[in-house]
Scaffold this motif. Structure first.
Motif, PDB file in Angstrom:
ATOM      1  N   GLN A  10       0.825  -1.203   0.000  1.00  0.00           N
ATOM      2  CA  GLN A  10       0.000   0.000   0.000  1.00  0.00           C
ATOM      3  C   GLN A  10       0.862   1.257   0.000  1.00  0.00           C
ATOM      4  O   GLN A  10       1.735   1.425   0.854  1.00  0.00           O
TER       5      GLN A  10
ATOM      6  N   ASN B 180      -2.954 -11.207  -8.048  1.00  0.00           N
ATOM      7  CA  ASN B 180      -3.266 -10.003  -7.279  1.00  0.00           C
ATOM      8  C   ASN B 180      -4.355 -10.219  -6.234  1.00  0.00           C
ATOM      9  O   ASN B 180      -4.929  -9.252  -5.733  1.00  0.00           O
TER      10      ASN B 180
ATOM     11  N   ASP C  65      -6.637 -10.463  -3.111  1.00  0.00           N
ATOM     12  CA  ASP C  65      -6.619  -9.742  -1.844  1.00  0.00           C
ATOM     13  C   ASP C  65      -6.690 -10.740  -0.692  1.00  0.00           C
ATOM     14  O   ASP C  65      -7.728 -11.348  -0.443  1.00  0.00           O
TER      15      ASP C  65
ATOM     16  N   GLN D 118      -9.497 -10.584   2.199  1.00  0.00           N
ATOM     17  CA  GLN D 118     -10.902 -10.930   2.022  1.00  0.00           C
ATOM     18  C   GLN D 118     -11.167 -12.363   2.484  1.00  0.00           C
ATOM     19  O   GLN D 118     -10.246 -13.102   2.844  1.00  0.00           O
TER      20      GLN D 118
ATOM     21  N   ALA E 110      -6.774  -6.920  -4.750  1.00  0.00           N
ATOM     22  CA  ALA E 110      -6.672  -5.902  -3.706  1.00  0.00           C
ATOM     23  C   ALA E 110      -7.190  -4.554  -4.202  1.00  0.00           C
ATOM     24  O   ALA E 110      -6.868  -4.105  -5.299  1.00  0.00           O
TER      25      ALA E 110
END
Length: 352
Positions: free
Chosen positions: A3, A297, A299, A302, A310
């Motif tokens: 992030q 990719n 996430d 979840q 994500a």
């Protein structure tokens, strides 16, 4: 994907640290397009919002400076329509996860507009420039003493015949009510005698839905959302609702976003018959181009069965006044309605 972080100055003149995602989810937690479109686009102009963590109550600032793509979720995105052009002005692409159910007679979704209006909204959005896709969700599929498999198929048949040519995909899920006590209690208190899905019932429904899709020449890509059961024998795949494949098909010309997703854009070479040759797993794009995924990719934050990539969700639980009797995101319809009445479209967050 790590992030990104940045520093921003809030509307109150305070310097704070903020996360700076490239992809926004707007939103799993509440229907932002239906009730908070003005708020969201006010925040887009301000360049950030404040999001409250539902688990610890802490506030996180979310900067929009790097946002390149938005996935909207809604049961009534009509209020979003006047704002779509603003996304283009910001160079942001989007698609819409549109939940379109027919539970009018059962009043399971008392706050949504009439079905005919929602179908018209779907068509309008699908034809608008700047909207990459509108994905039809029939979600959740609920069995009760008054709604059987045949009833659900008739409801889907009614909607599907009107959406042919307006969506490429139909996403569905089987209502899993027992683990959610507040949902079970809310349904029971409204006299809804729900039934849990058995494996045989899921298989029966999937077989008939696949036949319906073929018989009616809908040609929807049929997928399930966060379901463990394998329905591959009926041509039904596991879905990624926040989907890097759909994102790359819409926004493959955005080099920065493609780098973020680990997508490599290539140009195909024709075979002896002039047809493009693509490697296994390639994503076909416009003309003779295709994309190759260089990493996964998914996430990890979840649910285990969720295939989404994500993205940062900026919605807040307990704020959606649709009043759906099966809703897991509200403590109660009354509390969500109270929060909605206290909403300020100029505030940093949906609810203070």
């Amino acid at each position: 994907m790590k992030q990104r972080k940045t520093k921003i100055i809030t509307q109150h003149g305070k310097e704070v640290e903020a996360i700076a995602p490239m992809i926004l989810s707007v939103s799993r937690a509440t229907d932002v397009p239906a009730f908070y479109s003005e708020w969201f686009f006010n925040r887009l102009e301000r360049g950030y919002c404040r999001w409250r963590n539902p688990f610890n109550g802490g506030d996180i600032y979310v900067s929009f400076e790097n946002v390149q793509f938005i996935v909207f979720w809604s049961k009534n995105p009509a209020p979003l329509i006047p704002y779509i052009s603003r996304l283009q002005e910001h160079g942001i692409n989007c698609y819409i996860q549109y939940t379109l159910n027919d539970y009018e007679d059962e009043r399971l979704e008392p706050g949504v507009p009439p079905l005919r209006h929602r179908i018209e909204t779907f068509k309008r959005l699908a034809e608008m420039p700047g909207v990459g896709a509108v994905v039809w969700r029939s979600d959740p599929l609920i069995l009760t003493d008054k709604i059987g498999i045949d009833d659900l198929l008739r409801k889907i048949d009614r909607i599907g015949n009107q959406l042919t040519g307006y969506s490429e995909k139909l996403v569905f899920s089987f209502a899993d009510i027992a683990p959610y006590r507040k949902v079970s209690g809310n349904l029971t208190s409204h006299g809804i005698n729900y039934q849990e899905w058995s494996k045989s019932a899921m298989l029966d429904f999937a077989r008939q839905l696949s036949e319906l899709n073929h018989r009616n020449s809908w040609n929807f890509r049929l997928t399930t959302c966060a379901e463990k059961i394998d329905l591959g024998e009926y041509g039904i795949a596991h879905n990624r609702c926040i989907d890097d494949e759909l994102i790359v098909r819409i926004a493959w010309q955005d080099a920065e976003l493609m780098k973020h997703l680990g997508m490599y854009i290539c140009q195909s070479t024709p075979d002896l018959f002039g047809q493009p040759t693509l490697p296994e797993g390639a994503i076909s794009l416009d003309g003779d181009r295709y994309a190759v995924r260089t990493r996964h990719n998914r996430d990890s934050g979840q649910r285990k069965l969720c295939g989404c990539i994500a993205a940062k969700d900026i919605g807040q639980y307990n704020t959606c006044p649709h009043g759906c009797l099966y809703c897991y995101a509200n403590t109660s319809p009354d509390s969500a309605h109270r929060n909605f009445l206290h909403h300020n479209p100029d505030a940093e967050t949906i609810i203070n």
